[in-house]
Scaffold this motif. Structure first.
Motif: not given
Ligand code: GDP
Length: 319
Positions: A72-73, A137, A169, A182-184, A187, A191, A211, A213, A272-273, A278
């Motif tokens: 993930g981010i 990224n 995604n 991991g990815h959002v 996560a 949580k 943001p 997605r 970060p956002d 996307k």
């Molecule tokens: P991205 O699509 O490459 O930015 O990868 P992610 O899936 O990690 O994150 C997507 C968006 O979800 C970003 O704006 C993150 O800041 C947001 N986000 C919110 N809560 C979480 C979290 O608990 N984990 C992750 N990985 N991203 C989160």
């Protein structure tokens, strides 16, 4: 319109343990082909000589190149060397060996993060390399762009039938349930599941929640990969997604509804956002006749059920 047949072929899914690769392996069970996989101890994808020898020995006809170092981010932002080096090396080794050993067709999986940070939305394939990348990224994106270019270069110079897809995604069974790396989606499932079990009233989201997605079910991606393998043979990569996006806050609310937790979200804005938005333009693939069949609610329920059944945690519980 099928132009390439999997029946009777020896098909290697590189990266069969990951979310995308394992979905492709499940999907290939419905094809009349012989699937081949290799564990990490059998085959080190970072060593060209190992990959050359293994592919020659196994007489591979077809490759789904889903092996990658992913995250993930925060994982991307804090481990840029691994994301750049591992991914460049894995894809170079496999693509080169596929050419050397006469592989009939190869499909390379990239990522929607290849597009410029401020690309026009929805992002068309032509937006590649029209602007600066998203810094969080950039390493992963550069590696994946190099993978597309390798497939195109081997096609142009040597006539190899190598194609690429760029998935948006993903979520689904076998995701990396790692709260930090991991990815959002993974996560948030972790949580929110934990908050429900502990009767906690709040869950923290990273960034602002604003943001946007797009989310594709891993099993749908696998179906698209098989479809593209059979029906597409051109230099231009193909976007794979739903074409529909949502804010991160909306994603969290929809996952909460599936899990059955009612609470409020807070925002950790020191995190970060990433890209502001996307969402893929999926018209190329749609015009060929493929659309993602699974609704967000159906796919997410399956992803959550898989998590509950397979990932024991401090708050493990049955639903
Ligand atoms: P991205 O699509 O490459 O930015 O990868 P992610 O899936 O990690 O994150 C997507 C968006 O979800 C970003 O704006 C993150 O800041 C947001 N986000 C919110 N809560 C979480 C979290 O608990 N984990 C992750 N990985 N991203 C989160």
């Amino acid at each position: 319109m099928t132009s390439f047949y999997l029946a009777g072929k020896r098909v290697w899914v590189a990266g069969h343990r990951g979310m995308a690769g394992s979905a492709i392996a499940r999907r290939l069970a419905r094809e009349n082909c012989e699937m081949v996989t290799a564990t990490r101890s059998e085959l080190d994808l970072l060593r060209q000589a190992h990959v050359d020898a293994w592919m020659a020995d196994r007489k591979i006809d077809v490759v789904f190149l889903a092996a990658a170092t992913v995250g993930g981010i925060m994982a991307n932002a804090t481990r840029p060397a691994e994301f750049l080096y591992d991914n460049l090396t894995i894809e170079s080794n496999i693509i080169h060996a596929a050419w050397q050993t006469g592989v009939k067709k190869l499909l390379f999986l990239g990522s929607s993060c290849i597009f410029p940070r401020l690309a026009e939305q929805p992002m068309r394939e032509e937006a590649l390399l029209t602007g600066a990348l998203e810094p969080t990224n950039e390493s992963y994106a550069i590696a994946k762009i190099a993978g597309i270019k390798l497939c195109q270069a081997f096609r142009r110079q040597y006539g190899c039938d190598f194609v690429s897809v760029m998935p948006t995604n993903l979520y689904g069974p076998g995701d990396r349930y790692d709260a930090e790396g991991g990815h959002v989606v993974a996560a948030l499932i972790m949580k929110i599941h934990a908050a429900k079990a502990a009767a906690s009233p709040t869950v923290e989201l990273w960034g602002t929640g604003k943001p946007r997605r797009e989310f594709l079910y891993s099993e749908d991606l696998a179906d698209a990969c098989v479809f593209v393998m059979k029906n597409y043979s051109e230099e231009m990569f193909l976007n794979v997604g739903t074409g529909v996006d949502m804010t991160i806050l909306e994603l969290a609310q929809r996952i909460a509804a599936i899990i059955g937790w009612t609470g409020t979200f807070t925002f950790e804005t020191s995190k970060p956002d990433g890209m502001p938005r996307k969402v893929m333009d999926v018209s190329r693939l749609r015009n060929m006749g493929w659309v993602a069949p699974t609704s967000f609610e159906t796919g997410m329920k399956e992803a959550y059920d898989w998590y509950v059944a397979n990932v024991p945690g401090p708050y493990a519980m049955t639903t």
